[in-house]
Design a protein around this motif. Structure first.
Motif, PDB file in Angstrom:
ATOM      1  N   TRP A 214       0.824  -1.555  -0.203  1.00  0.00           N
ATOM      2  CA  TRP A 214       0.154  -0.020   0.207  1.00  0.00           C
ATOM      3  C   TRP A 214       1.021   1.320  -0.069  1.00  0.00           C
ATOM      4  O   TRP A 214       1.578   1.055   0.736  1.00  0.00           O
ATOM      5  CB  TRP A 214      -0.885  -0.020   1.462  1.00  0.00           C
ATOM      6  CG  TRP A 214      -1.999   1.014   1.204  1.00  0.00           C
ATOM      7  CD1 TRP A 214      -2.050   2.374   1.985  1.00  0.00           C
ATOM      8  CD2 TRP A 214      -2.704   1.152   0.472  1.00  0.00           C
ATOM      9  NE1 TRP A 214      -3.007   3.001   0.902  1.00  0.00           N
ATOM     10  CE2 TRP A 214      -3.368   2.114   0.456  1.00  0.00           C
ATOM     11  CE3 TRP A 214      -3.462   0.500  -0.607  1.00  0.00           C
ATOM     12  CZ2 TRP A 214      -4.859   2.598  -0.031  1.00  0.00           C
ATOM     13  CZ3 TRP A 214      -5.092   0.491  -1.579  1.00  0.00           C
ATOM     14  CH2 TRP A 214      -5.308   1.861  -1.391  1.00  0.00           C
ATOM     15  N   GLY A 268      -5.012  -3.502  -4.457  1.00  0.00           N
ATOM     16  CA  GLY A 268      -5.608  -3.676  -3.245  1.00  0.00           C
ATOM     17  C   GLY A 268      -7.233  -4.142  -3.605  1.00  0.00           C
ATOM     18  O   GLY A 268      -7.139  -3.938  -4.788  1.00  0.00           O
ATOM     19  N   SER A 269      -7.871  -4.171  -2.989  1.00  0.00           N
ATOM     20  CA  SER A 269      -9.381  -5.119  -3.296  1.00  0.00           C
ATOM     21  C   SER A 269     -10.110  -3.972  -4.093  1.00  0.00           C
ATOM     22  O   SER A 269     -10.383  -2.435  -3.423  1.00  0.00           O
ATOM     23  CB  SER A 269     -10.111  -5.782  -2.393  1.00  0.00           C
ATOM     24  OG  SER A 269      -9.822  -4.688  -1.067  1.00  0.00           O
ATOM     25  N   MET A 271      -9.222  -0.948  -5.720  1.00  0.00           N
ATOM     26  CA  MET A 271      -8.786   0.063  -5.782  1.00  0.00           C
ATOM     27  C   MET A 271      -8.012   0.079  -7.152  1.00  0.00           C
ATOM     28  O   MET A 271      -7.627  -1.033  -7.497  1.00  0.00           O
ATOM     29  CB  MET A 271      -7.760   0.583  -4.925  1.00  0.00           C
ATOM     30  CG  MET A 271      -8.476   0.023  -3.645  1.00  0.00           C
ATOM     31  SD  MET A 271      -9.303   1.369  -3.061  1.00  0.00           S
ATOM     32  CE  MET A 271      -8.547   2.464  -3.205  1.00  0.00           C
ATOM     33  N   ALA A 275      -3.408   5.615  -9.405  1.00  0.00           N
ATOM     34  CA  ALA A 275      -4.054   6.767  -8.937  1.00  0.00           C
ATOM     35  C   ALA A 275      -3.488   7.019  -7.753  1.00  0.00           C
ATOM     36  O   ALA A 275      -3.401   7.778  -7.149  1.00  0.00           O
ATOM     37  CB  ALA A 275      -5.729   6.199  -8.846  1.00  0.00           C
ATOM     38  N   VAL A 276      -3.744   5.667  -6.502  1.00  0.00           N
ATOM     39  CA  VAL A 276      -3.758   5.824  -4.798  1.00  0.00           C
ATOM     40  C   VAL A 276      -1.625   6.106  -5.297  1.00  0.00           C
ATOM     41  O   VAL A 276      -1.353   6.335  -4.316  1.00  0.00           O
ATOM     42  CB  VAL A 276      -4.378   4.937  -4.562  1.00  0.00           C
ATOM     43  CG1 VAL A 276      -5.218   5.399  -4.373  1.00  0.00           C
ATOM     44  CG2 VAL A 276      -3.539   3.301  -4.829  1.00  0.00           C
TER      45      VAL A 276
ATOM     46  N   GLY B  97     -11.276   3.646   0.356  1.00  0.00           N
ATOM     47  CA  GLY B  97     -10.524   3.137  -0.625  1.00  0.00           C
ATOM     48  C   GLY B  97     -10.517   5.147  -0.921  1.00  0.00           C
ATOM     49  O   GLY B  97     -10.303   4.566  -2.287  1.00  0.00           O
ATOM     50  N   SER B  99     -10.208   7.932  -3.185  1.00  0.00           N
ATOM     51  CA  SER B  99      -9.040   9.409  -2.682  1.00  0.00           C
ATOM     52  C   SER B  99      -9.224   9.852  -4.273  1.00  0.00           C
ATOM     53  O   SER B  99      -8.401  10.274  -5.072  1.00  0.00           O
ATOM     54  CB  SER B  99      -8.156   8.255  -3.643  1.00  0.00           C
ATOM     55  OG  SER B  99      -7.967   7.641  -5.221  1.00  0.00           O
ATOM     56  N   GLY B 102      -6.642  12.483  -4.160  1.00  0.00           N
ATOM     57  CA  GLY B 102      -5.402  12.162  -4.171  1.00  0.00           C
ATOM     58  C   GLY B 102      -4.735  11.717  -2.535  1.00  0.00           C
ATOM     59  O   GLY B 102      -5.689  11.429  -2.228  1.00  0.00           O
ATOM     60  N   GLU B 161      -6.691  -5.374   6.192  1.00  0.00           N
ATOM     61  CA  GLU B 161      -6.135  -4.586   5.709  1.00  0.00           C
ATOM     62  C   GLU B 161      -6.673  -3.576   5.414  1.00  0.00           C
ATOM     63  O   GLU B 161      -5.347  -2.414   5.410  1.00  0.00           O
ATOM     64  CB  GLU B 161      -5.422  -4.595   3.861  1.00  0.00           C
ATOM     65  CG  GLU B 161      -6.663  -5.274   2.909  1.00  0.00           C
ATOM     66  CD  GLU B 161      -6.270  -4.825   1.718  1.00  0.00           C
ATOM     67  OE1 GLU B 161      -6.262  -5.855   0.536  1.00  0.00           O
ATOM     68  OE2 GLU B 161      -5.881  -3.741   0.899  1.00  0.00           O
ATOM     69  N   ARG B 165      -4.667  -0.340   8.461  1.00  0.00           N
ATOM     70  CA  ARG B 165      -4.246   1.586   7.220  1.00  0.00           C
ATOM     71  C   ARG B 165      -5.190   2.288   7.827  1.00  0.00           C
ATOM     72  O   ARG B 165      -4.353   3.161   8.920  1.00  0.00           O
ATOM     73  CB  ARG B 165      -4.807   1.054   5.973  1.00  0.00           C
ATOM     74  CG  ARG B 165      -4.059   0.094   5.252  1.00  0.00           C
ATOM     75  CD  ARG B 165      -3.712   0.805   3.925  1.00  0.00           C
ATOM     76  NE  ARG B 165      -5.627   1.065   3.158  1.00  0.00           N
ATOM     77  CZ  ARG B 165      -5.843   0.082   2.647  1.00  0.00           C
ATOM     78  NH1 ARG B 165      -5.417  -1.026   1.985  1.00  0.00           N
ATOM     79  NH2 ARG B 165      -7.373   0.413   2.023  1.00  0.00           N
TER      80      ARG B 165
END
Lengths: 321, 321
Positions: A214, A268-269, A271, A275-276, B97, B99, B102, B161, B165
């Motif tokens: 991540w 990641g699930s 995602m 972009a991240v 999740g 974003s 950003g 996960e 985070r």
């Protein structure tokens, strides 16, 4: 007279005891299996036992057919009631993610439980074989395990070549699989060789890889993870293997200092990883991997210790070429 | 006399600032910087230490002001539920999740959560034309319970996960500090501290009681409202910069009271500076002790600060606003 009676009793006793001994062996495959982990579900499907599965976790999404099965809760908090309601013949759980106490509670309720203990890639084939013995599906399990072993040794020898390409061929440890021959399969099994590591002095010229799980906060794959195993197998060096835990929150400074040549970013699930990851890649712009554009976005195949690790390793190999 | 103490405090914190900057996990000497070291120093460490300083200042000042408004030595910026609201929205962003902005997504979400919660608490605390300390406290605590419960609900439903985070952010995360965040943080923190510091005399009066403040020529409700706004702003800014860092808002004002006395005109700046310095030290420790792993800053802050506070408590007597 008494002698006859004693004789008869001893013969009957021996007969009954022999029966009990044989009755303990499982010969038939259980028809109602509950799986407590996505990786186990995938393994069971790959072994052709998909139809025998009656319950899975809410995170079991591979293969497609798994999504239709009844859900029994999460990995770290499965519902005992839901499991019991399904009247399973056997519950398969893992040490890597399921609560340990659950096994005890299942046994107290006289539900047959099997704990899958493999946590590393090299333990996977053996784990699958043992699962096969437990489920009375040795043939299918051995086939799957062999497939994995062949893929591993192919990648391993590629890795060894790659590792050797700058220094002399060091000795590599070879581990033969102990559970080789079963009475029913003589002549079918080929002794697999699994290369488990490179010689110590080949550290110098290896390409440096960082596997980002991540980006923000920066979580990477440290040692004793499937990603680390895969990277080492292919003959590269995981720069985060010095960290003391499996998925540490890593220091940006350290990444800049270590200057990895390739950065792999896992999925990641649900995602969009590109972009991240933009933010972190901008901050790492002085690192060779970013400067040369050697960034790969991989799938989550290596996140579950199941049949898809082969794909995961292939993907990784493609990326690192 | 107390001005001299303040100057000594400022000098000490400047020293701490430079230590945090140059010592890091590895020592960087400001002369003869290599390119890697220059990147690390200016792109990673400097923004990080500045953010630590800003957060610490915000929390220290907010704590001092709040303990005065509420006339309660146990008040800290988080007691008003502002942090639970911020954590809820931030966790929503992290686990969900999101974003859309950003790297700014989570900080902005946290800020919005903090502001909304502060607003609700303010509205609930408002009666008969003014803000009342008891109502503020009770509203804050009540809202805190609600939001914490929602947060725990969300965390129990999330994947492992996402949960990890979210927890890393909740325990305080300075690793994401970068230059682009600093202007916003700077504005809010400076405005908040300036507003509080200029109203320090009013705060002194408020501490002595509403009637007393009124007889000294202050409008207690007006002053309380303005100070409450500044606390909300400071807390929101701090939480959105780097998650929740406890202890500073609660105990730094008490520690500073041991050294500077209870006069808010000295206490507010001193708490700000003390808070900033402590967080710089804590951040230095959290990124150096288990390098290259990083520990959460909030944890280290409490581990360093609490024993020192308890030691002071033993030696000295005063523990009142």
């Amino acid at each position: 007279m008494i002698k006859t009676i004693v004789n008869i009793i001893s013969i009957v006793t021996i007969f009954v005891m022999a029966n009990m001994a044989f009755a303990g062996q499982t010969v038939s495959t259980p028809t109602r299996i509950v799986s407590l982990a996505p990786s186990i579900t995938e393994i069971l499907f790959a072994m052709g036992l998909g139809d025998n599965i009656v319950g899975v976790t809410s995170f079991c999404d591979q293969p497609e057919a798994a999504k239709a099965k009844k859900k029994i809760g999460g990995m770290s908090n499965p519902s005992l009631e839901a499991v019991v309601l399904l009247k399973p013949d056997i519950v398969v759980m893992t040490t890597d993610g399921n609560p340990k106490e659950f096994e005890l509670r299942l046994r107290t309720l006289n539900i047959r439980t099997y704990v899958f203990t493999a946590r590393r890639i090299k333990e996977l084939p053996k784990g699958i074989r043992e699962l096969g013995v437990e489920l009375g599906a040795r043939g299918k399990a051995n086939a799957l395990a062999q497939e994995i072993e062949i893929a591993l040794s192919k990648s391993g020898s590629r890795g060894k070549e790659h590792g050797d390409r700058g220094q002399g061929s060091g000795g590599s440890r070879v581990v033969k699989n102990p559970e080789l021959f079963t009475p029913l399969e003589v002549g079918r099994v080929v002794p697999p060789r699994i290369l488990t590591g490179q010689a110590p002095h080949s550290e110098l010229n290896k390409t440096k890889v960082l596997f980002i799980v991540w980006p923000e906060p920066l979580i990477v794959a440290g040692r004793k993870t499937a990603m680390d195993d895969a990277i080492t197998l292919l003959g590269y060096q995981n720069i985060a293997s010095g960290a003391k835990s499996t998925y540490p929150k890593y220091s940006l400074e350290e990444v800049i200092r270590q200057a990895p040549d390739v950065i792999c970013i896992g999925k990641g699930s649900g995602m969009d990883m590109r972009a991240v990851s933009q933010g972190i890649l901008k901050r790492l712009k002085t690192v060779p991997a970013v400067k040369n554009g050697k960034i790969c976005y991989l799938s989550d195949s290596l996140y579950r210790l199941g049949p898809r690790v082969i794909e995961g390793i292939e993907e990784l190999a493609e990326c690192l070429k | 006399m107390s001005h001299i103490k303040l100057i000594i405090l400022i000098l000490a914190s400047l020293l701490i600032f430079s230590c945090a900057l140059f010592l890091g996990p590895t020592i960087i000497f400001p002369f003869n910087l290599s390119e890697t070291e220059r990147t690390i120093l200016f792109q990673i460490r400097l923004p990080r230490v500045i953010v630590a300083m800003l957060m610490g200042m915000a929390l220290g000042a907010a704590g001092a002001v709040l303990q005065g408004i509420l006339r309660n030595p146990l008040a800290d910026p988080y007691i008003l539920g502002i942090s639970s609201g911020a954590s809820l929205t931030a966790a929503l962003g992290i686990i969900g999740g999101m974003s859309f902005l950003g790297s700014f997504t989570v900080p902005v979400l946290a800020f919005i959560g903090a502001v909304i919660t502060g607003g609700i608490v303010g509205m609930l605390g408002w009666k008969r034309g003014g803000l009342w300390p008891e109502r503020l406290l009770l509203a804050g605590v009540g809202l805190s319970f609600l939001f914490s419960a929602l947060l725990m609900l969300m965390m129990s439903l999330s994947t492992d996960e996402g949960l990890r985070r979210a927890m890393l952010w909740l325990f305080g995360d300075l690793s994401l500090s970068e230059w682009s965040r600093i202007p916003y943080g700077l504005i809010f923190v400076v405005v908040g501290i300036v507003v509080s510091a200029t109203r320090a005399k009013a705060l002194n009066a408020l501490i002595l009681g509403d009637e007393f403040a009124h007889s000294l020529g202050f409008s207690p409700q007006r002053e309380r409202s303005i100070l409450f706004l500044s606390v909300g702003l400071l807390t929101a800014a701090s939480v959105s910069l780097g998650g929740m860092i406890g202890f500073i808002g609660l105990l730094i004002p008490h520690i500073m009271r041991f050294f500077m006395g209870g006069d808010s005109r000295m206490l507010i700046p001193a708490s700000a500076i003390g808070g900033g310095a402590l967080l710089c030290i804590a951040d230095l420790v959290s990124r150096s002790v288990l390098s290259p792993m990083e520990l959460p800053a909030g944890v280290v802050t409490a581990i360093i600060g609490a024993p020192y506070f308890l030691y002071l408590l033993r030696r000295k007597d005063v523990l009142s606003v």
